[in-house]
Write an enzyme that holds these catalytic residues in place. Structure first.
Site, PDB file in Angstrom:
ATOM      1  N   ASP A 247      32.908 -34.679  13.986  1.00 13.58           N
ATOM      2  CA  ASP A 247      33.855 -35.768  14.143  1.00 13.58           C
ATOM      3  C   ASP A 247      34.895 -35.625  13.037  1.00 13.58           C
ATOM      4  O   ASP A 247      34.663 -34.980  12.011  1.00 13.58           O
ATOM      5  CB  ASP A 247      33.141 -37.118  14.073  1.00 13.58           C
ATOM      6  N   TRP A 248      36.041 -36.233  13.229  1.00 17.51           N
ATOM      7  CA  TRP A 248      37.182 -36.021  12.343  1.00 17.51           C
ATOM      8  C   TRP A 248      36.894 -36.598  10.953  1.00 17.51           C
ATOM      9  O   TRP A 248      36.700 -37.800  10.787  1.00 17.51           O
ATOM     10  CB  TRP A 248      38.421 -36.651  12.955  1.00 17.51           C
TER      11      TRP A 248
END
Length: 777
Positions: A247-248
């Site tokens: 995930d970012w």
């Protein structure tokens, strides 16, 4: 292929490899043109493509620009490409229709190809553990079987049209407060049976190109740095052969993540890349582990670019019709007293519509899931159109644009409600602004909306409440209305879909994919949500959703699987292919469903499995199959569902595997989890033997589970002169079973020193060797 990859990797410098393993800006992978390696472009897309203009170009943003960004502002939406906004996952899950969701996936893939997007960052598929989790609108269900089936349909649909997917967030992302730092403590059975089971089903059924790891920790370990999660379970056990993408901004330690099996770190991180390169140079990290990441990414790039074909045009009109159809199948009729719905000119001459949401619909969520919808159906317009001049229509907004109570607006709405034959009340719950404390604070609808409901229901008994919300809301006012319709976040086609249902042009067929409780304090995780600062304990274990309400015998306001229709369905002729099933055989379950009412409709047949007696605790019932069937009035169709070995199994931590016990099981066929129409029993026989290993502190009850273990122990007692062979009988068995001590403590107290610690260790080893040889046979 592997040799070609090896050759390509050997031509890459260490710096090339490191940079390939992180993003090129926010939404691309790194291209290495001199080596012929293109980049792939990715985009958010839970219920439609969210892709901001210029995202395909790497541009360095200033620090201030990066902290001032927003997905939801008018400026941001204006800079976002238009796309079809389909119903949210929490909505379309109420369709219980994998074929429909497959079509949605195909449509979204085509819109990705129109923009040159290779990889869709979705679907979201975490379990809806608690109704206050703000991002629950992106997720399908509280049930892992339903979640897995629907998410697999979405993945298959998207990938069938040449675009990759990234089911997320792997795993246990079930709260949005401190979500990048929270540590989830969850027992092994709950992890396997509830929170991983949906992902496992998707990996096995749909083979997604990537999996996105979550922000949180599980039992003290970051999900993107957990070799148990990424390597052992995901790759080795489930056979996942794609790329694990972070995930970012989820990576805390890229070296640990590399060892654990993470492949692609997103977005661009120059500091992590420098740290990773240095770790290889100084020998802290074996370069072969980096090479493995590179190979996985190269395989992904090849897979998504070699046969990728951009689409110059997309049939957005057809996609809008599909979004409308999805809303039609997903809207849930929760209450319909006195047959108030469907509306007709024969019953209604003057209709009042109150609530600003009728004219300014709430049809989607926020944050990275928001879509710049191309065409939004307005409920009020379509309701007015269906009145066709035969029903007089009155409208009042009823509350402010922010959902607050306004005395003058409320008074106007109440006045028109009094003079109408029936009144449609539009109300809902907005999501909070996305932040570090993003969870909802309560289950209530907006205060002004609630005031409107109370006033209108007091003024007119024929009130229809029309709700818009991403997750369950408390409904203390529902008893005052004749009808309740739940649209959830119904997407851009919700307006016309709703109007058709209200006037009977479409028969509602949606059923709940979560339990709607009477009140927040009834929910399974009430005492442990949202946790203590950064610690979140899943204290309810395997009893999530309806499993908890069934076990505690708590009556919800509306149960899992519930939804009304304008017709009636009858169930009969339940037939099992076996009364005794020898594994690994397949049990076929067939049932006849008849439309006994006056209009065409669709029914969702649900199969629940119960095991009344089991060695480990089990929920009273679990969903193991479903089918949506369309029937004309008077028509009967036979629905056949199949149960395989895994459906009968629970995860046994002692053996580290799924175990189906030899036992009696109950097949329960229902129209909801609390509306079981037919039952039948089957005995399942598992020829595999699962016997617990014996320890010196085991009790006699565990020891005597195996006849071989018991006889070896009795032989040991004979050898040591404590009993004679003729003393071995059922009476001795029962006497020893009454002992509450472990076998070593018991023998220590009752053998006058004959049985030493060393002898106990020896006999336990003998017993376990005997058990192992018996199991192999």
């Amino acid at each position: 292929m592997n040799s070609e990859l090896d050759k390509l990797v050997s031509r890459m410098s260490l710096h090339d490899k490191v940079m390939l393993c992180t993003g090129d800006g926010l939404w691309r992978t790194k291209s290495l043109e001199d080596l012929g390696i293109p980049s792939i472009l990715m985009s958010d897309g839970s219920s439609g493509v969210r892709f901001q203009k210029g995202s395909d170009v790497h541009r360095e943003a200033s620090f201030y620009e990066s902290i001032s960004g927003s997905f939801d502002s008018e400026e941001a939406l204006a800079m976002t490409h238009e796309a079809t906004c389909f119903p949210s996952a929490s909505t379309v899950s109420c369709s219980w229709n994998p074929e429909l969701i497959f079509e949605i996936g195909q449509a979204i893939a085509n819109e990705c190809r129109r923009l040159g997007i290779h990889l869709l960052l979705g679907p979201g598929m975490n379990i809806r553990r608690h109704p206050l989790t703000a991002r629950n609108f992106e997720y399908y269900s509280e049930d892992p079987y339903l979640t897995g089936e629907l998410a697999a349909a979405m993945v298959n649909g998207v990938q069938a049209n040449g675009v990759g997917t990234s089911p997320k967030h792997f795993a246990c992302h079930n709260s949005d407060t401190k979500r990048t730092r929270v540590n989830v403590t969850v027992e092994e059975r709950a992890l396997r049976e509830i929170y991983l089971a949906g992902f496992e089903r998707v990996v096995r059924k749909a083979k997604p190109t990537t999996i996105m790891s979550a922000y949180n920790k599980i039992n003290g370990v970051q999900t993107s740095e957990d070799p148990l999660l990424l390597n052992q379970i995901l790759r080795e056990e489930w056979g996942f052969d794609g790329v694990v993408v972070s995930d970012w901004g989820a990576i805390k330690d890229i070296v640990a993540a590399t060892r654990a099996g993470l492949d692609l770190q997103m977005p661009l991180s120059l500091s992590s890349s420098a740290y990773l390169e240095e770790a290889v140079l100084n020998g802290e990290l074996d370069e072969e582990l980096l090479n493995l990441r590179v190979k996985h990414i190269l395989q992904l790039v090849g897979r998504l670019t070699e046969r990728f074909s951009p689409l110059p045009e997309v049939d957005y009109a057809r996609h809008h019709r599909l979004a409308r159809e999805a809303a039609e199948e997903s809207i849930v009729l929760l209450k319909n007293e006195d047959g108030l719905l469907p509306l007709s000119s024969g019953k209604i001459k003057k209709l009042a519509v109150v609530g600003r949401l009728a004219a300014e619909p709430l049809y989607q969520g926020t944050g990275c899931a928001i879509v710049n919808a191309r065409e939004v159906d307005i409920p009020l317009d379509h309701i007015r159109s269906l009145c066709q001049g035969q029903i007089e229509l009155l409208y009042a907004s009823g509350y402010s644009s922010h959902g607050d109570a306004d005395p003058s607006l409320l008074s106007e709405a109440t006045a028109i409600a009094r003079e109408a034959d029936a009144v449609l009340v539009f109300a809902g719950a907005y999501l909070p602004e996305e932040s570090d404390d993003y969870n909802r604070t309560d289950m209530n609808i907006e205060p002004g909306h609630e005031r409107l409901i109370e006033a209108v229901c007091a003024a007119n008994p024929n009130a229809v409440l029309i709700l818009a919300n991403g997750e369950s809301v408390a409904m203390p006012w529902a008893d005052r209305a004749k009808a309740v319709v739940e649209t959830w976040f119904g997407g851009e086609g919700m307006g016309e879909a709703l109007a058709k249902i209200l006037f009977g042009a479409v028969n509602p067929s949606g059923k709940l994919s979560v339990t709607i409780p009477e009140k927040l304090s009834d929910t399974p995780a009430f005492l442990s949500f949202p946790g203590n600062q950064t610690e979140l304990h899943y204290s309810e274990g395997i009893y999530v959703g309806y499993r908890y309400y069934d076990k505690k015998q708590i009556a919800p306001r509306y149960p899992f699987g519930y939804g009304l229709s304008y017709t009636q369905f009858e169930y009969g002729n339940l037939v099992l292919s076996h009364t005794e099933l020898n594994l690994p055989g397949v049990l076929k379950v067939s049932v006849d469903v008849t439309n006994a009412g006056p209009v065409y409709g669709k029914e969702i047949v649900q199969l629940y499995l119960a095991q009344p007696q089991s060695k480990l605790p089990r929920p009273p019932q679990e969903l193991k199959g479903f089918a949506k069937v369309a029937l004309l009035p008077g028509e009967t169709r036979t629905v056949t569902l199949e149960l395989k070995e895994r459906d009968f199994a629970l995860y046994n931590p002692e053996f580290g595997k799924w175990v189906a016990e030899t036992s009696a099981y109950a097949i329960r066929i229902g129209a909801s989890s609390r509306d079981i129409r037919l039952t039948a029993d089957v005995r399942v026989v598992n020829p595999a033997s699962y016997v617990s290993k014996v320890r010196t502190d085991s009790g006699f009850t565990e020891l005597f589970e195996s006849e071989a273990a018991k006889q070896t122990f009795y032989q040991f007692l004979v050898e040591n002169g404590l009993i004679t062979p003729d003393m071995v009988d059922d009476k001795l068995d029962e006497a020893l079973k009454k002992a509450f001590w472990g076998i070593q403590s018991y023998m220590d107290m009752n053998s006058a020193g004959v049985i030493t610690y060393e002898k106990m260790e020896e006999v336990v080893q003998r017993i376990n060797a005997e058990l192992e040889s018996t199991e192999k046979e």
